[in-house]
Design an enzyme around this catalytic site. Structure first.
Site, PDB file in Angstrom:
ATOM      1  N   ASN A  12      10.809 -11.150   5.030  1.00 62.48           N
ATOM      2  CA  ASN A  12       9.766 -11.786   4.204  1.00 62.48           C
ATOM      3  C   ASN A  12       9.434 -13.219   4.617  1.00 62.48           C
ATOM      4  O   ASN A  12       8.491 -13.809   4.083  1.00 62.48           O
ATOM      5  CB  ASN A  12      10.140 -11.742   2.693  1.00 62.48           C
ATOM      6  CG  ASN A  12      10.409 -10.326   2.219  1.00 62.48           C
ATOM      7  OD1 ASN A  12       9.572  -9.450   2.435  1.00 62.48           O
ATOM      8  ND2 ASN A  12      11.554 -10.073   1.630  1.00 62.48           N
ATOM      9  N   TYR A  24       8.915 -22.058  -1.806  1.00 62.52           N
ATOM     10  CA  TYR A  24       9.141 -22.151  -0.363  1.00 62.52           C
ATOM     11  C   TYR A  24       8.184 -23.115   0.354  1.00 62.52           C
ATOM     12  O   TYR A  24       8.311 -23.306   1.566  1.00 62.52           O
ATOM     13  CB  TYR A  24       9.038 -20.754   0.266  1.00 62.52           C
ATOM     14  CG  TYR A  24      10.096 -19.799  -0.260  1.00 62.52           C
ATOM     15  CD1 TYR A  24      11.455 -20.069  -0.077  1.00 62.52           C
ATOM     16  CD2 TYR A  24       9.742 -18.646  -0.959  1.00 62.52           C
ATOM     17  CE1 TYR A  24      12.426 -19.218  -0.573  1.00 62.52           C
ATOM     18  CE2 TYR A  24      10.711 -17.779  -1.459  1.00 62.52           C
ATOM     19  CZ  TYR A  24      12.046 -18.073  -1.264  1.00 62.52           C
ATOM     20  OH  TYR A  24      13.028 -17.228  -1.748  1.00 62.52           O
ATOM     21  N   ASN A  75      18.420 -18.234   9.080  1.00 60.21           N
ATOM     22  CA  ASN A  75      18.032 -18.086   7.682  1.00 60.21           C
ATOM     23  C   ASN A  75      17.988 -16.582   7.440  1.00 60.21           C
ATOM     24  O   ASN A  75      16.985 -15.935   7.746  1.00 60.21           O
ATOM     25  CB  ASN A  75      16.666 -18.725   7.415  1.00 60.21           C
ATOM     26  CG  ASN A  75      16.290 -18.617   5.939  1.00 60.21           C
ATOM     27  OD1 ASN A  75      16.907 -17.860   5.176  1.00 60.21           O
ATOM     28  ND2 ASN A  75      15.273 -19.367   5.534  1.00 60.21           N
ATOM     29  N   GLU A  99      23.880 -21.924   8.844  1.00 59.18           N
ATOM     30  CA  GLU A  99      23.044 -21.170   7.898  1.00 59.18           C
ATOM     31  C   GLU A  99      22.013 -22.113   7.279  1.00 59.18           C
ATOM     32  O   GLU A  99      22.365 -23.234   6.892  1.00 59.18           O
ATOM     33  CB  GLU A  99      23.968 -20.585   6.814  1.00 59.18           C
ATOM     34  CG  GLU A  99      23.256 -19.802   5.732  1.00 59.18           C
ATOM     35  CD  GLU A  99      24.250 -19.327   4.646  1.00 59.18           C
ATOM     36  OE1 GLU A  99      25.487 -19.430   4.862  1.00 59.18           O
ATOM     37  OE2 GLU A  99      23.783 -18.882   3.588  1.00 59.18           O
ATOM     38  N   HIS A 101      18.645 -22.430   4.472  1.00 58.74           N
ATOM     39  CA  HIS A 101      17.727 -21.892   3.461  1.00 58.74           C
ATOM     40  C   HIS A 101      16.725 -22.977   3.113  1.00 58.74           C
ATOM     41  O   HIS A 101      17.106 -24.145   2.941  1.00 58.74           O
ATOM     42  CB  HIS A 101      18.473 -21.470   2.195  1.00 58.74           C
ATOM     43  CG  HIS A 101      19.480 -20.408   2.457  1.00 58.74           C
ATOM     44  ND1 HIS A 101      19.124 -19.102   2.657  1.00 58.74           N
ATOM     45  CD2 HIS A 101      20.821 -20.474   2.613  1.00 58.74           C
ATOM     46  CE1 HIS A 101      20.219 -18.397   2.906  1.00 58.74           C
ATOM     47  NE2 HIS A 101      21.261 -19.201   2.904  1.00 58.74           N
TER      48      HIS A 101
HETATM   49  C1  DQA Z   1      15.845 -18.052   1.332  1.00 58.26           C
HETATM   50  C2  DQA Z   1      16.605 -17.871   0.011  1.00 58.26           C
HETATM   51  C3  DQA Z   1      16.938 -16.403  -0.222  1.00 58.26           C
HETATM   52  O1  DQA Z   1      17.634 -16.255  -1.459  1.00 58.26           O
HETATM   53  C4  DQA Z   1      15.663 -15.584  -0.287  1.00 58.26           C
HETATM   54  O2  DQA Z   1      15.969 -14.203  -0.436  1.00 58.26           O
HETATM   55  C5  DQA Z   1      14.753 -15.823   0.862  1.00 58.26           C
HETATM   56  C6  DQA Z   1      14.614 -17.174   1.402  1.00 58.26           C
HETATM   57  C7  DQA Z   1      15.409 -19.510   1.556  1.00 58.26           C
HETATM   58  O3  DQA Z   1      15.062 -19.843   2.695  1.00 58.26           O
HETATM   59  O4  DQA Z   1      15.369 -20.308   0.611  1.00 58.26           O
HETATM   60  O5  DQA Z   1      14.048 -14.912   1.305  1.00 58.26           O
HETATM   61  O6  DQA Z   1      16.734 -17.717   2.408  1.00 58.26           O
END
Ligand code: DQA
Length: 146
Positions: A12, A24, A75, A99, A101
């Site tokens: 996604n 986001y 990510n 990692e 996010h």
């Molecule tokens: C994410 C946070 C995840 O919980 C979520 O499922 C995403 C994006 C982030 O970049 O904040 O798809 O990885």
């Protein structure tokens, strides 16, 4: 040949820019790819930037990093919270992992508080938006300089 850092993005994230912008932001994945490219050039790294909605494809890319890449910035998106297979692939690769996010997952729903990746990563950037990718690349650059 500059050290290669593989920047991987899970499901996604191809929708960034239009997907839940309040969470986001408005930047697209192409914007983040360009940011990583500029940062890598500045730091003397080579970045390979990829995104997939197929878990098996992500796992194959992680396998391909073994013995070839100096670092993985990942990510894993929703797979962060579900995938033992991605964690196992990262461990098997023997490549250091950061990692990332975009959002602060700890300030969101409780199902996002657990990550299968965090405990095998050298560090986690979350809540800094696309800047988290830059911070991760800067860390690899420092680390590679010893
Ligand atoms: C994410 C946070 C995840 O919980 C979520 O499922 C995403 C994006 C982030 O970049 O904040 O798809 O990885």
């Amino acid at each position: 040949m500059p050290p290669i850092v593989l920047v991987l993005n899970g499901p996604n994230l191809n929708l960034l820019g239009t997907r839940e912008p309040a969470t986001y932001g408005h930047e697209t994945l192409a914007d983040i790819s360009a940011l990583c490219g500029r940062t890598a050039e500045e730091l003397g790294l080579a970045v390979e930037f990829r995104q997939t909605n197929q878990e098996s494809e992500l796992i194959d890319w992680i396998h391909g990093a073994r013995g070839r890449c100096a670092g993985i910035v990942i990510n894993p998106a929703a797979w962060t919270h579900t995938s033992v297979a991605i964690r196992d692939a990262l461990v098997a690769s023997e490549v250091p992992v950061i990692e990332v996010h975009l959002s602060n997952v700890h300030a969101r729903e409780t199902f996002r508080h657990h990550s299968f990746v965090s405990s095998i990563a050298i560090g986690v950037m979350c809540g800094f938006g696309s800047h988290g990718y830059r911070l991760a690349l800067e860390h690899f650059s420092q680390r590679l300089k010893g």
